[in-house]
Scaffold this motif. Structure first.
Motif, PDB file in Angstrom:
ATOM      1  N   CYS A   1       0.769  -1.243  -0.076  1.00 15.16           N
ATOM      2  CA  CYS A   1      -0.093  -0.148   0.222  1.00 15.16           C
ATOM      3  C   CYS A   1       0.846   1.236   0.015  1.00 15.16           C
ATOM      4  O   CYS A   1       2.147   1.153  -0.009  1.00 15.16           O
ATOM      5  CB  CYS A   1      -1.049   0.058   1.145  1.00 15.16           C
ATOM      6  SG  CYS A   1      -0.159  -0.063   2.704  1.00 15.16           S
ATOM      7  N   ASP A   2       0.292   2.285  -0.136  1.00 19.86           N
ATOM      8  CA  ASP A   2       1.089   3.718  -0.264  1.00 19.86           C
ATOM      9  C   ASP A   2       2.034   3.870   0.853  1.00 19.86           C
ATOM     10  O   ASP A   2       3.011   4.397   0.671  1.00 19.86           O
ATOM     11  CB  ASP A   2       0.207   4.825  -0.341  1.00 19.86           C
ATOM     12  CG  ASP A   2       0.053   5.393  -1.931  1.00 19.86           C
ATOM     13  OD1 ASP A   2       0.750   4.751  -2.705  1.00 19.86           O
ATOM     14  OD2 ASP A   2      -1.074   5.859  -2.183  1.00 19.86           O
TER      15      ASP A   2
ATOM     16  N   PRO B   1      24.837   4.626  -5.107  1.00 18.74           N
ATOM     17  CA  PRO B   1      24.026   4.981  -3.836  1.00 18.74           C
ATOM     18  C   PRO B   1      22.492   4.836  -4.496  1.00 18.74           C
ATOM     19  O   PRO B   1      22.325   5.182  -5.651  1.00 18.74           O
ATOM     20  CB  PRO B   1      24.391   6.500  -3.731  1.00 18.74           C
ATOM     21  CG  PRO B   1      24.833   6.991  -5.050  1.00 18.74           C
ATOM     22  CD  PRO B   1      25.578   5.830  -5.529  1.00 18.74           C
ATOM     23  N   VAL B   2      21.530   4.816  -3.489  1.00 16.01           N
ATOM     24  CA  VAL B   2      20.047   4.698  -3.966  1.00 16.01           C
ATOM     25  C   VAL B   2      19.446   6.081  -3.284  1.00 16.01           C
ATOM     26  O   VAL B   2      19.533   6.249  -2.248  1.00 16.01           O
ATOM     27  CB  VAL B   2      19.341   3.353  -3.518  1.00 16.01           C
ATOM     28  CG1 VAL B   2      18.051   3.513  -3.673  1.00 16.01           C
ATOM     29  CG2 VAL B   2      20.035   2.240  -4.168  1.00 16.01           C
ATOM     30  N   ASP B   3      18.770   6.706  -4.182  1.00  7.13           N
ATOM     31  CA  ASP B   3      18.002   7.986  -3.749  1.00  7.13           C
ATOM     32  C   ASP B   3      16.627   7.319  -3.302  1.00  7.13           C
ATOM     33  O   ASP B   3      15.856   7.015  -3.712  1.00  7.13           O
ATOM     34  CB  ASP B   3      17.796   8.716  -4.745  1.00  7.13           C
ATOM     35  CG  ASP B   3      16.955  10.165  -4.361  1.00  7.13           C
ATOM     36  OD1 ASP B   3      16.352   9.939  -3.505  1.00  7.13           O
ATOM     37  OD2 ASP B   3      17.240  11.224  -4.978  1.00  7.13           O
TER      38      ASP B   3
ATOM     39  N   ALA C   1      11.226   5.734  -3.378  1.00  3.31           N
ATOM     40  CA  ALA C   1       9.822   5.666  -2.763  1.00  3.31           C
ATOM     41  C   ALA C   1       8.707   6.059  -3.341  1.00  3.31           C
ATOM     42  O   ALA C   1       7.748   5.636  -3.706  1.00  3.31           O
ATOM     43  CB  ALA C   1       9.902   6.066  -1.125  1.00  3.31           C
ATOM     44  N   ALA C   2       9.225   7.602  -3.991  1.00  2.00           N
ATOM     45  CA  ALA C   2       7.973   8.275  -4.792  1.00  2.00           C
ATOM     46  C   ALA C   2       7.737   7.497  -6.409  1.00  2.00           C
ATOM     47  O   ALA C   2       6.454   7.558  -6.467  1.00  2.00           O
ATOM     48  CB  ALA C   2       8.620   9.589  -4.910  1.00  2.00           C
ATOM     49  N   SER C   3       8.471   6.752  -6.616  1.00  2.00           N
ATOM     50  CA  SER C   3       8.333   6.490  -7.903  1.00  2.00           C
ATOM     51  C   SER C   3       7.821   4.832  -7.883  1.00  2.00           C
ATOM     52  O   SER C   3       7.689   4.145  -9.045  1.00  2.00           O
ATOM     53  CB  SER C   3       9.661   6.364  -9.131  1.00  2.00           C
ATOM     54  OG  SER C   3      10.536   5.442  -8.229  1.00  2.00           O
TER      55      SER C   3
ATOM     56  N   ALA D   1      11.719   1.178  -0.326  1.00  2.00           N
ATOM     57  CA  ALA D   1      12.733   1.813  -0.611  1.00  2.00           C
ATOM     58  C   ALA D   1      14.102   1.491   0.020  1.00  2.00           C
ATOM     59  O   ALA D   1      15.156   1.350  -0.353  1.00  2.00           O
ATOM     60  CB  ALA D   1      12.451   3.506  -0.934  1.00  2.00           C
ATOM     61  N   VAL D   2      13.975   1.739   1.082  1.00  2.47           N
ATOM     62  CA  VAL D   2      14.987   1.456   2.199  1.00  2.47           C
ATOM     63  C   VAL D   2      15.396  -0.153   2.311  1.00  2.47           C
ATOM     64  O   VAL D   2      16.540  -0.203   2.198  1.00  2.47           O
ATOM     65  CB  VAL D   2      14.290   1.784   3.992  1.00  2.47           C
ATOM     66  CG1 VAL D   2      15.283   1.206   4.901  1.00  2.47           C
ATOM     67  CG2 VAL D   2      14.205   3.312   3.979  1.00  2.47           C
ATOM     68  N   LEU D   3      14.408  -0.943   2.224  1.00  2.97           N
ATOM     69  CA  LEU D   3      14.819  -2.389   1.908  1.00  2.97           C
ATOM     70  C   LEU D   3      15.690  -2.516   0.706  1.00  2.97           C
ATOM     71  O   LEU D   3      16.904  -3.176   0.471  1.00  2.97           O
ATOM     72  CB  LEU D   3      13.646  -3.403   1.976  1.00  2.97           C
ATOM     73  CG  LEU D   3      14.024  -4.821   1.817  1.00  2.97           C
ATOM     74  CD1 LEU D   3      14.908  -5.291   2.828  1.00  2.97           C
ATOM     75  CD2 LEU D   3      12.692  -5.512   1.628  1.00  2.97           C
ATOM     76  N   PHE D   4      14.931  -1.768  -0.432  1.00  3.42           N
ATOM     77  CA  PHE D   4      15.730  -2.053  -1.760  1.00  3.42           C
ATOM     78  C   PHE D   4      17.149  -1.532  -1.682  1.00  3.42           C
ATOM     79  O   PHE D   4      17.991  -2.007  -2.197  1.00  3.42           O
ATOM     80  CB  PHE D   4      14.874  -1.131  -2.842  1.00  3.42           C
ATOM     81  CG  PHE D   4      15.306  -1.060  -4.251  1.00  3.42           C
ATOM     82  CD1 PHE D   4      15.106  -2.124  -5.066  1.00  3.42           C
ATOM     83  CD2 PHE D   4      16.243  -0.266  -4.693  1.00  3.42           C
ATOM     84  CE1 PHE D   4      15.783  -2.450  -6.388  1.00  3.42           C
ATOM     85  CE2 PHE D   4      16.747  -0.332  -5.958  1.00  3.42           C
ATOM     86  CZ  PHE D   4      16.334  -1.379  -6.790  1.00  3.42           C
TER      87      PHE D   4
END
Length: 155
Positions: free
Chosen positions: A9-10, A35-37, A42-44, A17-20
């Motif tokens: 869910c949203d 680095p991962v932004d 998260a937004a995308s 994103a943190v896990l990714f």
């Protein structure tokens, strides 16, 4: 170790994103490297087609199926290091296969690095077969060129 599988869910965007980003830091399981932004990721994030494994309040794994207009779905997944080997991947994959069948997809496909023996064994357990090898397909930050195995499962 107990966990449940549910659709994302949203509110899951940032934890996903943190896990990714954490899995990307390992530099050997997924194509993305640091680095991962995290905010941008998260937004995308595409929530539709994403299943999460949740232990308590923590997302410990995810699997995303991206349906194509050609009737197959592309699979991507990641599991927190400390949760690998605990059944999370199997539970996510079983749920994803059911999800794909419910939506009329005829096939799931994915790419995996040849050295990722754990993931390959998991996919084979569910009936995925090796369909090809992309030679020197991924350029890594180190400059190395890595192959990718292409695997598929007819539903």
């Amino acid at each position: 170790m107990e966990f449940e599988i549910r659709p994302a869910c949203d509110e899951d965007r940032l934890p996903l994103a943190v896990l990714f980003a954490a899995v990307a830091e390992e530099r050997d399981g997924i194509a993305t490297e640091p680095p991962v932004d995290v905010e941008a990721r998260a937004a995308s994030w595409t929530i539709g087609g994403t299943l999460v494994a949740v232990a308590g309040a923590e997302i410990v794994g995810f699997l995303h199926v991206e349906p194509t207009r050609h009737g197959f779905g592309e699979v991507g997944m990641a599991i927190a290091r400390e949760w690998r080997g605990c059944g999370v991947g199997s539970a996510l994959l079983a749920a994803a296969i059911e999800w794909a069948r419910e939506r009329g997809l005829h096939k799931l496909s994915l790419g995996v690095f040849p050295h990722n023996a754990g993931a390959i064994a998991l996919y084979r357990k569910f009936g995925f077969v090796e369909e090809g090898r992309r030679v020197k397909h991924y350029r890594r930050a180190s400059g190395e060129l890595w192959d990718a195995l292409e695997m598929g499962l007819l539903l």
